[in-house]
Design an enzyme around this catalytic site. Structure first.
Site, short mmCIF file in Angstrom:
data_model
loop_
_atom_site.label_atom_id
_atom_site.label_comp_id
_atom_site.label_asym_id
_atom_site.label_seq_id
_atom_site.Cartn_x
_atom_site.Cartn_y
_atom_site.Cartn_z
N GLU A 140 -16.09 36.67 6.76
CA GLU A 140 -17.11 35.99 7.58
C GLU A 140 -16.67 35.94 9.03
O GLU A 140 -17.15 35.13 9.82
CB GLU A 140 -17.41 34.60 7.01
CG GLU A 140 -18.13 34.68 5.66
CD GLU A 140 -18.56 33.34 5.12
OE1 GLU A 140 -18.56 32.35 5.89
OE2 GLU A 140 -18.92 33.27 3.93
N GLU A 171 -13.65 26.00 9.57
CA GLU A 171 -13.81 26.45 8.18
C GLU A 171 -14.69 27.71 8.19
O GLU A 171 -15.79 27.74 7.65
CB GLU A 171 -14.40 25.36 7.29
CG GLU A 171 -15.69 24.73 7.76
CD GLU A 171 -16.29 23.80 6.70
OE1 GLU A 171 -16.03 24.04 5.50
OE2 GLU A 171 -17.00 22.86 7.07
#
Length: 630
Positions: A402, A393
């Site tokens: 990210e 995730e």
């Protein structure tokens, strides 16, 4: 909170203390008091009441700008926190000069009173004053049919509205002869209430538009009689309206969790450079939908593979929610499983080891380390078996922001033939939005964060950068904004990668249709993502497919260097508008967006620039203001 206010006329100011006391007894918390005419001494109320209850009203027929300055100075003397003035009667130069004063802090904010059709006048005033924080909107509803202003109202949703003004001409009489608001007006207030943390509703009764036709309401000399009549005719209805129609329903747990973040700019997480803290993990772990979807995806994968024993690698295991989802999926299907939890945060490792002590738990193996820097021998089991599935995730608000692509690059070496990644694909999206608040806050973030003192002696020969906050993509829970075109896809990444690219740089030109009947302003791009976990199981923050109840990700906001004026189908030059920033219907807003990396492989950043309808410099060139650290 519902806050009701009324206006008081000049002839009643002499008895202001009694008026305020009587109004408070009836739930009226704001009194609109005229500032002109030298009708007050300043001794009528105590300082606390002036600052919390009274909003000053600028005279509507001032012949000289000096008269406006005098009234604003008087408001400052009284310590008022709000001053109301008609948008067309405010002198921009004087307003800007006072708000920019370096001598003292102005205690009030200027409430520009705008009718629904006066957005252009408002935009001109705030642009000339350079988007000051002390200039806000008091939006007046003076029509019995607001539905005819549907597009106009949509435009106001992106503006800093502090209060709504309701005049007596907006009322109709019901069958019993009492004034009520049309259903369309009630619906309008319902749609706008979420923009206001405090729902301030100022009621202004106009003699010439009093549908009750009780003219003695204005002729009485007794304050209590006047208040009683006002309450009987209008205020009683408005108090009921506020308590039963505008009153917020009980918030859901998700709404309570998101409330502190509405329109609050946050720097994106840098989980590779920084270790997440416990509070961040707590928030993520409260998102039930996300982990339900992950468990559903893992379950479907196990069904499709029909394995009796499965090995799963969880990259970025955190405090274990994906490990738990993997174990639960295997247990539900009665499949033997071994999960390897890889996590670089030593504080999260402690939580993992507390849940699954390594001496006693054979189903979970915990490894401390960074996936990008692990050698194969430390990841692969001693028996040499490769993994059936890698679960992660690592997605950000814009999908890849990210650095999920970089983190998942090695997994091809650790997966068996036919092994899968969950997620297996994700795409970022962008759409132009209007939000004066977000753009102003982004610019202000840069100003407050500017380093003190002169620039260093050795500086780059390139052009000086704009405010760093205007070159920073911010995470934000969008609320006070207006979307201006449908989102368009940007960058897509698929895992596992088979080509082993040297970089994940990307570039795209986005062409947004801007056909509109009304003039608009755009302040930047909102960024979203859609991700396929496995098969047809997805998670998304795309506005058209947002996963219900999922709050782990807020959108990303890419501010433009300057607001861009977009001309609508009505065409024609606006008084005082710069024609260089306008374009006719059928044109587009064209933006280049690029994902970049440096030669050392230590930084990733975004660059963006507007090409049409006006040409703006490239923002965040070479990652000079913001970047993601690898």
């Amino acid at each position: 909170m519902f806050i009701l206010g009324v206006n008081i006329e000049k002839e009643s100011v002499g008895d202001l203390r009694s008026f305020v006391a009587s109004a408070r007894e009836r739930g009226i918390e704001i009194i609109l008091v005229p500032l002109g005419g030298n009708i007050m001494s300043g001794r009528e109320l105590d300082p606390g009441t002036w600052s919390t209850t009274v909003v000053g009203s600028v005279s509507s027929h001032l012949s000289q700008s000096s008269e406006l300055v005098d009234e604003l100075e008087w408001a400052s003397h009284l310590g008022l926190t709000g001053v109301l003035g008609d948008v067309e009667t405010l002198w921009p130069m004087e307003i800007s000069r006072i708000l920019q004063s370096q001598r003292r802090v102005v205690p009030w904010r200027l409430w520009a009173r705008c009718k629904l059709h006066q957005w252009k006048e408002w935009h001109r005033l705030r642009t000339l004053c350079d988007y000051p924080l002390g200039l806000v909107v008091a939006l007046e509803i003076d029509t019995q049919n607001p539905e005819q202003f549907k597009d106009v109202i949509r435009r106001w949703r992106s503006e800093p509205i502090i209060a709504l003004i309701l005049t007596s001409r907006a009322f109709i009489l019901n069958d019993a002869g009492f004034p009520v608001l049309p259903r369309a007006t009630q619906s309008l207030f319902q749609s706008l209430k979420n923009l206001l943390r405090d729902f301030r509703l100022l009621f202004v009764i106009e003699k010439e538009h009093d549908i009750v036709s009780e003219k003695d309401i204005f002729q009485t000399d007794t304050v209590s009689t006047k208040i009683n009549r006002l309450e009987n005719y209008y205020l009683q209805y408005l108090v009921h309206f506020g308590q039963n129609v505008i009153r917020q329903r009980e918030s859901s747990s998700q709404e309570r969790l998101e409330a502190p973040y509405l329109d609050v700019l946050q720097s994106p997480l840098q989980p590779l450079a920084d270790h997440l803290d416990a509070s961040t993990y707590d928030i993520f772990e409260q998102d039930p939908f996300k982990y339900q979807q992950y468990q559903l995806a893992i379950t479907q994968f196990l069904r499709d593979q029909a394995l009796s024993f499965v090995q799963i690698l969880v990259i970025g295991a955190g405090r274990g929610p994906l490990v738990k989802a993997s174990l639960a999926a295997a247990d539900a299907l009665q499949i033997k499983i071994r999960v390897t939890a890889l996590e670089k945060n030593p504080h999260a490792i402690r939580a993992l080891e507390q849940i699954w002590p390594q001496q006693t738990h054979s189903r979970v193996r915990i490894i401390s380390g960074d996936a990008r820097r692990m050698n194969d021998a430390s990841i692969i089991e001693e028996n040499g078996m490769l993994y059936d599935c890698v679960v992660s995730e690592l997605l950000g608000s814009f999908g890849d922001n990210e650095l999920s692509p970089e983190c998942l690059l090695p997994i091809s070496r650790w997966l068996r033939q036919g092994g899968v990644s969950i997620p297996c694909k994700y795409t970022s999206f962008a759409q132009p939005i209007a939000s004066a608040k977000l753009w102003t806050d982004a610019r202000r973030t840069a100003i407050l964060g500017a380093p003190p003192g002169p620039p260093p002696a050795l500086i780059s020969p390139g052009a000086p950068p704009p405010a760093p906050g205007l070159e920073t993509p911010f995470v934000v829970k969008l609320n006070n904004f207006t979307p201006l075109a449908p989102p368009l896809p940007c960058f897509t990444f698929i895992h596992p990668e088979t080509s082993f690219p040297s970089s994940f740089d990307r570039r795209i030109r986005l062409c947004f249709p801007t056909n509109s009947q009304i003039d608009l302003v755009t302040h930047g791009l909102a960024g979203y993502f859609e991700a396929t976990l496995y098969s047809d199981i997805t998670i998304s923050i795309h506005p058209d497919s947002h996963s219900p109840g999922m709050f782990s990700w807020f959108p990303l906001f890419f501010p433009f260097a300057t607001p861009i004026y977009l001309n609508g189908d009505c065409g024609g030059e606006e008084k005082g508008q710069n024609s260089n920033n306008k374009f006719s219907s059928g044109h587009h807003l064209i933006v280049d967006l690029e994902r970049c990396s440096d030669s050392t492989g230590s930084r990733i950043w975004y660059e963006w620039c507007v090409l049409e309808p006006t040409l703006l410099p490239i923002q965040n060139s070479n990652g000079r203001s913001s970047s993601m650290l690898l």
